[in-house]
Design a protein around this motif. Structure first.
Motif, PDB file in Angstrom:
ATOM      1  N   THR A   1       0.810  -1.215   0.000  1.00 37.24           N
ATOM      2  CA  THR A   1       0.000   0.000   0.000  1.00 37.24           C
ATOM      3  C   THR A   1       0.848   1.271   0.000  1.00 37.24           C
ATOM      4  O   THR A   1       0.298   2.374  -0.099  1.00 37.24           O
ATOM      5  CB  THR A   1      -0.897   0.066   1.251  1.00 37.24           C
ATOM      6  OG1 THR A   1      -0.069   0.249   2.399  1.00 37.24           O
ATOM      7  CG2 THR A   1      -1.689  -1.217   1.414  1.00 37.24           C
ATOM      8  N   GLY A   2       2.127   1.138   0.175  1.00 36.57           N
ATOM      9  CA  GLY A   2       2.982   2.313   0.286  1.00 36.57           C
ATOM     10  C   GLY A   2       2.890   2.997   1.634  1.00 36.57           C
ATOM     11  O   GLY A   2       3.475   4.045   1.854  1.00 36.57           O
ATOM     12  N   ASN A   3       2.163   2.381   2.556  1.00 37.85           N
ATOM     13  CA  ASN A   3       1.854   3.041   3.825  1.00 37.85           C
ATOM     14  C   ASN A   3       2.005   2.002   4.933  1.00 37.85           C
ATOM     15  O   ASN A   3       1.561   0.867   4.794  1.00 37.85           O
ATOM     16  CB  ASN A   3       0.393   3.540   3.754  1.00 37.85           C
ATOM     17  CG  ASN A   3      -0.028   4.291   4.986  1.00 37.85           C
ATOM     18  OD1 ASN A   3       0.754   4.499   5.911  1.00 37.85           O
ATOM     19  ND2 ASN A   3      -1.290   4.703   5.002  1.00 37.85           N
ATOM     20  N   ASP A   4       2.648   2.407   6.045  1.00 33.28           N
ATOM     21  CA  ASP A   4       2.662   1.451   7.152  1.00 33.28           C
ATOM     22  C   ASP A   4       2.047   2.022   8.419  1.00 33.28           C
ATOM     23  O   ASP A   4       2.202   1.476   9.492  1.00 33.28           O
ATOM     24  CB  ASP A   4       4.060   0.890   7.410  1.00 33.28           C
ATOM     25  CG  ASP A   4       5.065   1.978   7.735  1.00 33.28           C
ATOM     26  OD1 ASP A   4       4.666   3.148   7.827  1.00 33.28           O
ATOM     27  OD2 ASP A   4       6.245   1.653   7.879  1.00 33.28           O
ATOM     28  N   GLU A   5       1.329   3.120   8.257  1.00 31.83           N
ATOM     29  CA  GLU A   5       0.573   3.665   9.391  1.00 31.83           C
ATOM     30  C   GLU A   5      -0.834   3.079   9.333  1.00 31.83           C
ATOM     31  O   GLU A   5      -1.814   3.784   9.125  1.00 31.83           O
ATOM     32  CB  GLU A   5       0.508   5.185   9.310  1.00 31.83           C
ATOM     33  CG  GLU A   5       1.845   5.866   9.320  1.00 31.83           C
ATOM     34  CD  GLU A   5       2.427   5.919  10.710  1.00 31.83           C
ATOM     35  OE1 GLU A   5       1.784   6.525  11.592  1.00 31.83           O
ATOM     36  OE2 GLU A   5       3.515   5.329  10.926  1.00 31.83           O
ATOM     37  N   ILE A   6      -0.901   1.792   9.494  1.00 37.61           N
ATOM     38  CA  ILE A   6      -2.141   1.074   9.288  1.00 37.61           C
ATOM     39  C   ILE A   6      -2.447   0.272  10.545  1.00 37.61           C
ATOM     40  O   ILE A   6      -1.530  -0.249  11.184  1.00 37.61           O
ATOM     41  CB  ILE A   6      -2.012   0.154   8.051  1.00 37.61           C
ATOM     42  CG1 ILE A   6      -1.976   0.997   6.771  1.00 37.61           C
ATOM     43  CG2 ILE A   6      -3.114  -0.877   7.996  1.00 37.61           C
ATOM     44  CD1 ILE A   6      -1.869   0.194   5.499  1.00 37.61           C
ATOM     45  N   TYR A   7      -3.715   0.201  10.896  1.00 37.60           N
ATOM     46  CA  TYR A   7      -4.063  -0.570  12.098  1.00 37.60           C
ATOM     47  C   TYR A   7      -3.650  -2.023  11.922  1.00 37.60           C
ATOM     48  O   TYR A   7      -3.993  -2.665  10.929  1.00 37.60           O
ATOM     49  CB  TYR A   7      -5.560  -0.496  12.385  1.00 37.60           C
ATOM     50  CG  TYR A   7      -5.919  -1.235  13.644  1.00 37.60           C
ATOM     51  CD1 TYR A   7      -5.727  -0.652  14.891  1.00 37.60           C
ATOM     52  CD2 TYR A   7      -6.402  -2.540  13.591  1.00 37.60           C
ATOM     53  CE1 TYR A   7      -6.017  -1.334  16.056  1.00 37.60           C
ATOM     54  CE2 TYR A   7      -6.697  -3.228  14.767  1.00 37.60           C
ATOM     55  CZ  TYR A   7      -6.506  -2.616  15.982  1.00 37.60           C
ATOM     56  OH  TYR A   7      -6.783  -3.303  17.128  1.00 37.60           O
ATOM     57  N   LEU A   8      -2.944  -2.529  12.916  1.00 38.13           N
ATOM     58  CA  LEU A   8      -2.377  -3.875  12.830  1.00 38.13           C
ATOM     59  C   LEU A   8      -2.525  -4.563  14.186  1.00 38.13           C
ATOM     60  O   LEU A   8      -2.244  -3.960  15.215  1.00 38.13           O
ATOM     61  CB  LEU A   8      -0.891  -3.747  12.467  1.00 38.13           C
ATOM     62  CG  LEU A   8      -0.107  -5.022  12.190  1.00 38.13           C
ATOM     63  CD1 LEU A   8      -0.616  -5.704  10.941  1.00 38.13           C
ATOM     64  CD2 LEU A   8       1.372  -4.689  12.046  1.00 38.13           C
ATOM     65  N   GLU A   9      -2.982  -5.790  14.158  1.00 35.56           N
ATOM     66  CA  GLU A   9      -3.177  -6.515  15.415  1.00 35.56           C
ATOM     67  C   GLU A   9      -2.689  -7.940  15.245  1.00 35.56           C
ATOM     68  O   GLU A   9      -3.093  -8.638  14.317  1.00 35.56           O
ATOM     69  CB  GLU A   9      -4.680  -6.492  15.768  1.00 35.56           C
ATOM     70  CG  GLU A   9      -5.009  -7.069  17.114  1.00 35.56           C
ATOM     71  CD  GLU A   9      -6.499  -6.913  17.486  1.00 35.56           C
ATOM     72  OE1 GLU A   9      -7.131  -5.904  17.102  1.00 35.56           O
ATOM     73  OE2 GLU A   9      -7.023  -7.821  18.159  1.00 35.56           O
ATOM     74  N   GLU A  10      -1.831  -8.371  16.143  1.00 32.27           N
ATOM     75  CA  GLU A  10      -1.362  -9.757  16.123  1.00 32.27           C
ATOM     76  C   GLU A  10      -2.466 -10.667  16.604  1.00 32.27           C
ATOM     77  O   GLU A  10      -3.198 -10.328  17.542  1.00 32.27           O
ATOM     78  CB  GLU A  10      -0.142  -9.907  17.030  1.00 32.27           C
ATOM     79  CG  GLU A  10       0.442 -11.306  17.011  1.00 32.27           C
ATOM     80  CD  GLU A  10       1.577 -11.481  18.010  1.00 32.27           C
ATOM     81  OE1 GLU A  10       2.324 -10.517  18.267  1.00 32.27           O
ATOM     82  OE2 GLU A  10       1.702 -12.599  18.549  1.00 32.27           O
ATOM     83  N   VAL A  11      -2.611 -11.805  15.979  1.00 27.08           N
ATOM     84  CA  VAL A  11      -3.722 -12.680  16.334  1.00 27.08           C
ATOM     85  C   VAL A  11      -3.268 -14.003  16.945  1.00 27.08           C
ATOM     86  O   VAL A  11      -3.660 -14.341  18.056  1.00 27.08           O
ATOM     87  CB  VAL A  11      -4.628 -12.952  15.117  1.00 27.08           C
ATOM     88  CG1 VAL A  11      -5.722 -13.942  15.457  1.00 27.08           C
ATOM     89  CG2 VAL A  11      -5.232 -11.638  14.632  1.00 27.08           C
ATOM     90  N   LYS A  12      -2.422 -14.728  16.247  1.00 28.34           N
ATOM     91  CA  LYS A  12      -2.145 -16.094  16.705  1.00 28.34           C
ATOM     92  C   LYS A  12      -0.960 -16.631  15.939  1.00 28.34           C
ATOM     93  O   LYS A  12      -0.702 -16.229  14.807  1.00 28.34           O
ATOM     94  CB  LYS A  12      -3.384 -16.966  16.445  1.00 28.34           C
ATOM     95  CG  LYS A  12      -3.362 -18.336  17.087  1.00 28.34           C
ATOM     96  CD  LYS A  12      -4.665 -19.064  16.833  1.00 28.34           C
ATOM     97  CE  LYS A  12      -4.664 -20.474  17.350  1.00 28.34           C
ATOM     98  NZ  LYS A  12      -3.669 -21.337  16.729  1.00 28.34           N
ATOM     99  N   CYS A  13      -0.286 -17.571  16.575  1.00 30.52           N
ATOM    100  CA  CYS A  13       0.802 -18.275  15.908  1.00 30.52           C
ATOM    101  C   CYS A  13       0.285 -19.600  15.356  1.00 30.52           C
ATOM    102  O   CYS A  13      -0.389 -20.344  16.072  1.00 30.52           O
ATOM    103  CB  CYS A  13       1.913 -18.511  16.923  1.00 30.52           C
ATOM    104  SG  CYS A  13       3.265 -19.482  16.275  1.00 30.52           S
ATOM    105  N   PHE A  14       0.585 -19.875  14.112  1.00 32.63           N
ATOM    106  CA  PHE A  14       0.221 -21.157  13.501  1.00 32.63           C
ATOM    107  C   PHE A  14       1.494 -21.982  13.352  1.00 32.63           C
ATOM    108  O   PHE A  14       2.438 -21.534  12.697  1.00 32.63           O
ATOM    109  CB  PHE A  14      -0.467 -20.928  12.156  1.00 32.63           C
ATOM    110  CG  PHE A  14      -1.833 -20.316  12.316  1.00 32.63           C
ATOM    111  CD1 PHE A  14      -2.971 -21.115  12.311  1.00 32.63           C
ATOM    112  CD2 PHE A  14      -1.987 -18.956  12.530  1.00 32.63           C
ATOM    113  CE1 PHE A  14      -4.223 -20.564  12.493  1.00 32.63           C
ATOM    114  CE2 PHE A  14      -3.238 -18.398  12.718  1.00 32.63           C
ATOM    115  CZ  PHE A  14      -4.359 -19.207  12.699  1.00 32.63           C
ATOM    116  N   SER A  15       1.492 -23.144  13.936  1.00 30.48           N
ATOM    117  CA  SER A  15       2.770 -23.849  14.093  1.00 30.48           C
ATOM    118  C   SER A  15       2.687 -25.360  13.949  1.00 30.48           C
ATOM    119  O   SER A  15       3.587 -26.053  14.406  1.00 30.48           O
ATOM    120  CB  SER A  15       3.344 -23.515  15.471  1.00 30.48           C
ATOM    121  OG  SER A  15       2.452 -23.921  16.484  1.00 30.48           O
TER     122      SER A  15
END
Lengths: 238, 238
Positions: free
Chosen positions: B77-91
């Motif tokens: 997107t050219g932008n990193d001021e974006i809402y971001l939330e960690e959810v889970k590790c898949f392993s």
DNA sequence: GCAAAAGTGTTTTACTTACACCCATGT
DNA sequence: ACATGGGTGTAAGTAAAACACTTTTGC
């Protein structure tokens, strides 16, 4: 990012340098009707020797992170039927002095008097009050703080507090647990009414013994009934 | 667990076989006043060739997982001021056909009309309605479902819906967003009263243009004011 | 019989829900 | 003037908060 193909392929054959070690750390919270405690082990590695450390281990080749966490619980307590919740991945490049290690942090909940620490582990394990821990090995203090915050959040929106108590408990014990962990005061009558209305406790028709006051009635958590009610839209909230 | 020392030391020098690859996958949710969509890329790897895949990449040697996720967002997107939330590790050990790979899943939120997909990525990227995606490469459908569940949960307890809308939006747009994503119906007057009482919107004293009906007033989310109120105990809930 | 904690209802207040009409604009 | 969605208030019901006394047991 060097090229589109990295993202397009997402996971092509790569050189060794992107490989790293992965561990799980368990914040094992315990409660003894007094304090919220956390299980720690004395670190035997420089530069953290002697400092308290969380219980952790590498994720093995043939297991996923959840299994590794359960293995740690089984190792410490002989039991892996323990409430367990994944919290967050800790992955700063310089977080570990021995090289690149990422860690999946979990917390779990036990009642201290009902938990027998296994012999092998027992020699090194200590229950410490979360309020009194100021300094830990690695970034474990940060992990503990993050998990404690998560516990406090989950405790208010999911019926998980029971896991910190013996199977049979009084309403007073349950209320005190919430008050201690959340550091709030609750009104006795309102608290009891709320639990009555949720209808998730089974009255064991049993009483406390050997207390020098009027004995309290004992209850247990009706997990099956709660799951049924939850899928019908019951909202738990303290 | 072979010995106590593994847990005691927690992280000693170990042989190569515990090393593995780590990626992040971003479930980039987008909204266009119609549907909740997710950004996908066409997989170019067997046996998943042609199937939609999430945006992901390896965590590089010198970055943490959050940075890797932001790098992907910036790349797309050219932008990193974006809402971001960690959810889970898949392993799961066998989750990837090319060997042991664990993945930290994130979701993020953008307004589709405000988002310009970068040229390099644009050729391969597609917005797809989450309702219509049935099958994805790797375990990405499971990751998507987990992130969607998490989004629906977070949307009700945190003011993050604004991230799916343009900076300026009408109350109707906001309400419809909640209705679409959560698949519920909301009462217009009650919804507006609730938002008024939260006091987290700034009236821009501006109106919609070029609509063939009475133009709606435009608002923006007052994030600073909300953070202040939240630390004073304001509870957001839709 | 006294100390100590268990148990129990009612009133007030705040929040949630349900519901219907007039308003401003473009065509 | 009409079609379209924007905008507003009130009344009823439900949930939350505040609050004090009686009961049961051990000593």
């Amino acid at each position: 990012m060097e090229s589109t193909s990295r993202i397009v392929q997402a996971l092509g054959p790569l050189d060794e340098e992107v490989k790293l070690r992965c561990t799980v750390d368990c914040v094992i919270f315990g409660y003894d009707q007094e304090d919220l405690k956390v299980l720690t082990i004395e670190c035997n590695m420089e530069p953290f020797r002697g400092m308290p450390s969380l219980l952790g281990d590498f994720v093995a080749q043939d297991e996923d992170a959840d299994s590794a966490a359960k293995r740690i619980l089984k190792y410490c307590t002989g039991n892996d039927e323990i409430y367990l919740e994944e919290v967050k991945c800790f992955s700063k490049p310089d977080r570990h002095p021995f090289g690149r290690v990422i860690t999946i942090a979990y917390y779990s909940l036990v009642s201290i008097p009902q938990t027998i620490l296994t012999d092998a582990a027992g020699k090194h394990l200590n229950w410490r009050s979360v309020d009194e821990i100021t300094c830990m090995a690695f970034d474990h203090k940060e992990i503990l703080d993050t998990c404690l915050k998560q516990l406090r959040h989950s405790l208010r929106e999911k019926p998980i507090g029971f896991n910190l108590l013996p199977k049979k408990f009084s309403l007073k014990q349950l209320q005190t647990l919430y008050e201690v962990v959340l550091d709030i005061e609750l009104d006795k009558r309102n608290f009891r009414r709320k639990l009555r209305s949720l209808n998730i406790l089974i009255d064991l028709e049993e009483q406390q013994r050997e207390v020098n006051h009027r004995p309290a009635k004992l209850y247990k958590f009706d997990d099956k009934s709660f799951e049924k009610k939850r899928s019908n839209g019951l909202k738990f909230e303290i």
